[in-house]
Scaffold this active site. Structure first.
Site, PDB file in Angstrom:
ATOM      1  N   GLU A 232      45.563  29.635  22.555  1.00  0.00           N
ATOM      2  CA  GLU A 232      45.413  28.495  22.910  1.00  0.00           C
ATOM      3  C   GLU A 232      43.905  27.906  22.573  1.00  0.00           C
ATOM      4  O   GLU A 232      42.846  28.546  23.341  1.00  0.00           O
ATOM      5  CB  GLU A 232      45.514  28.169  24.444  1.00  0.00           C
ATOM      6  CG  GLU A 232      45.683  26.750  24.743  1.00  0.00           C
ATOM      7  CD  GLU A 232      44.569  26.210  25.191  1.00  0.00           C
ATOM      8  OE1 GLU A 232      43.881  25.391  24.354  1.00  0.00           O
ATOM      9  OE2 GLU A 232      44.247  26.085  26.351  1.00  0.00           O
ATOM     10  N   CYS A 266      39.622  21.185  26.708  1.00  0.00           N
ATOM     11  CA  CYS A 266      40.158  21.439  25.319  1.00  0.00           C
ATOM     12  C   CYS A 266      41.080  20.188  25.038  1.00  0.00           C
ATOM     13  O   CYS A 266      41.346  19.937  23.865  1.00  0.00           O
ATOM     14  CB  CYS A 266      40.867  22.646  25.096  1.00  0.00           C
ATOM     15  SG  CYS A 266      41.825  22.971  26.236  1.00  0.00           S
TER      16      CYS A 266
END
Length: 490
Positions: A232, A266
């Protein structure tokens, strides 16, 4: 043994000191985890459920303590820290309660050629899962791997970021209080070399959250032992605001998505593409909101410091690039960067090939671009190398859904920002330079298990399909049967 200090990013004060675990210490932790994994798997779904719920209760009981520690170690405002812990609690609960439903043995149809078979698939634990966590969401993000890996029957070795090791240590200690029997969840601490050692330790799978550049290094290290990975990585997420959107609501959401957690998210918003009829109104509302968002160390400040000491220079570089490329700042600017704090910045008219648009900033900046149509917004949104989160704003939910399907991203929120992260049943992850693999939801549980397929013969067929005794006429007969079943157009 060498040590390192975890520091308060706002003051520089030492929060705690931890050992730098070397290759031998990491290998020993993995060995202990392998022994614990057999016991943990043997508990079955019900046994693991009870213990994971006990862990959840321990986190809830310590919510305020953990939030204050997160504030001290990362600079995140206390209320934002509390919300993060609450979201993690939801995921622990969902993973624990749904693991049996998702991973239990199930029958599948055997098809024509396997008509004499009983077929089934079940998901078995991998063994030991390594987790390398980030500092920006030091509870919520690693727990998306830890809780799901544990619920699937694995033991876990967890290396938190060196910038949030105290928070990671708190979580592991809370788990040990709830599950004192064996070290099912273990902590290793250190810098990049410790993470590299975990990659090479022979864990069954490794889950990493961090930058794309570091994710590539993790993949290379794991490749030496063919260790599969979940990555990720970064994002340059975009919001699309259609002309029929609720502009004020969209601006409020996008502002929080861009500047909340000092932009260190993010799945936060770094770009906004706004249809021309509502562009001026959207920018005006953003500017108004920016004037109310303070950055500083006080309890009343809405955003705290940038956690990594090197990050303010990256933010400044992107602001300077945007201005040099012809953009203009209508809120904040270069003067907004006063390390370790950065005030909200709004940048307009920034070319799409600018570094400020192409690269992840990870700070409280937002580029806003006027577009002539939703199609242009989608094209610009999809033009980059990242593909993590996104947001779409339109009062017409059918239209919003159609736009969302065209966005190249792993996740999209409609008339909200980042809300998909709050839904435990939804898979979380990206595409392109944002990584691959999924945490959360049923996909997250299966990510940390291996499917085991079983085909059992119930009775022998008169035609021995898989045998040297098979005759040519029998194959022709089977062909007629397959043609009868599959040859018709529907």
């Amino acid at each position: 043994m060498s040590t390192f200090d975890s520091l308060n990013p706002a003051t520089g004060a030492v929060v705690a000191t931890f050992p730098v675990d070397d290759d031998g210490a990491v290998a020993a932790a993995v060995d202990r985890a392998r022994e614990a994994a057999a016991w943990w798997d043997g508990l079955g779904f019900d046994g693991r459920l009870r213990r994971l719920l006990a862990f959840k209760h321990a986190v809830v009981a310590g919510l305020d303590e953990l939030a204050r520690l997160m504030r001290e170690e990362t600079g995140k405002p206390v209320d934002d820290s509390r919300l993060e812990v609450m979201a993690a609690v939801e995921h622990i609960d969902w993973a624990a309660r749904n693991a049996q439903r998702v991973l239990r043995k199930r029958s599948v149809r055997p098809g024509v050629l396997g008509a004499n078979l009983a077929a089934s698939v079940e998901y078995q634990p991998l063994g030991v899962v390594g987790v390398i966590g980030p500092w920006n969401y030091p509870v919520f993000t690693p727990m998306g791997s830890i809780a799901y890996a544990l619920a699937a029957g694995n033991a876990v070795v967890f290396k938190p970021s060196e910038y949030s090791t105290a928070v990671g240590s708190w979580l592991v200690e809370a788990f040990h209080r709830a599950v004192p029997e064996l070290p099912v969840l273990q902590l290793v601490t250190g810098l990049g070399a410790t993470g590299s050692a975990l990659c090479r330790s022979g864990v069954s799978k490794l889950a990493f959250t961090g930058s794309t550049a570091t994710g590539k290094k993790v993949m290379a290290a794991c490749a030496e032992t063919l260790t599969p990975v979940v990555i990720e990585a970064g994002g340059k997420d975009a919001a699309i605001i259609a002309a029929d959107a609720d502009v004020r609501a969209a601006a409020q959401d996008v502002a929080f998505g861009a500047w909340g957690n000092a932009g260190q998210t993010c799945i936060g918003m770094e770009r906004a593409y706004v249809e021309a009829p509502v562009y001026d109104e959207f920018v005006a509302e953003l500017r108004r909101i920016a004037g109310t968002v303070t950055a500083g160390p006080g309890d009343a400040d809405r955003i705290g410091p940038l956690t990594m000491p090197s990050q303010p220079s990256t933010v400044l570089r992107h602001i300077q690039a945007a201005l040099a490329d012809g953009g203009r700042a209508v809120a904040g600017g270069e003067e907004s960067v006063a390390p370790p704090f950065v005030k909200p910045v709004i940048l307009l008219d920034v070319p799409e090939d600018s570094e400020a648009v192409r690269e992840e900033t990870f700070g409280p900046t937002l580029t806003v671009t006027r577009v002539g149509s939703v199609a242009e917004a989608v094209e610009k949104s999809n033009a980059g190398v990242y593909g993590l989160g996104s947001a779409v704003y339109s009062r017409d939910l059918g239209k919003a859904g159609a736009i969302a399907r065209r966005v190249r991203a792993g996740m999209t929120s409609i008339n909200s920002v980042m809300s998909f992260a709050l839904v435990p049943a939804l898979p979380f992850g990206g595409t392109g330079d944002s990584g691959f693999g999924r945490i959360h939801g049923a996909d997250g549980l299966r990510e940390f298990a291996r499917p085991h397929s079983v085909a059992r013969q119930r009775f022998p067929l008169p035609v021995p399909v898989l045998s040297f005794r098979r005759e040519a006429w029998q194959v022709r007969l089977m062909g007629r049967l397959v043609t009868l079943v599959h040859g018709r157009r529907r």
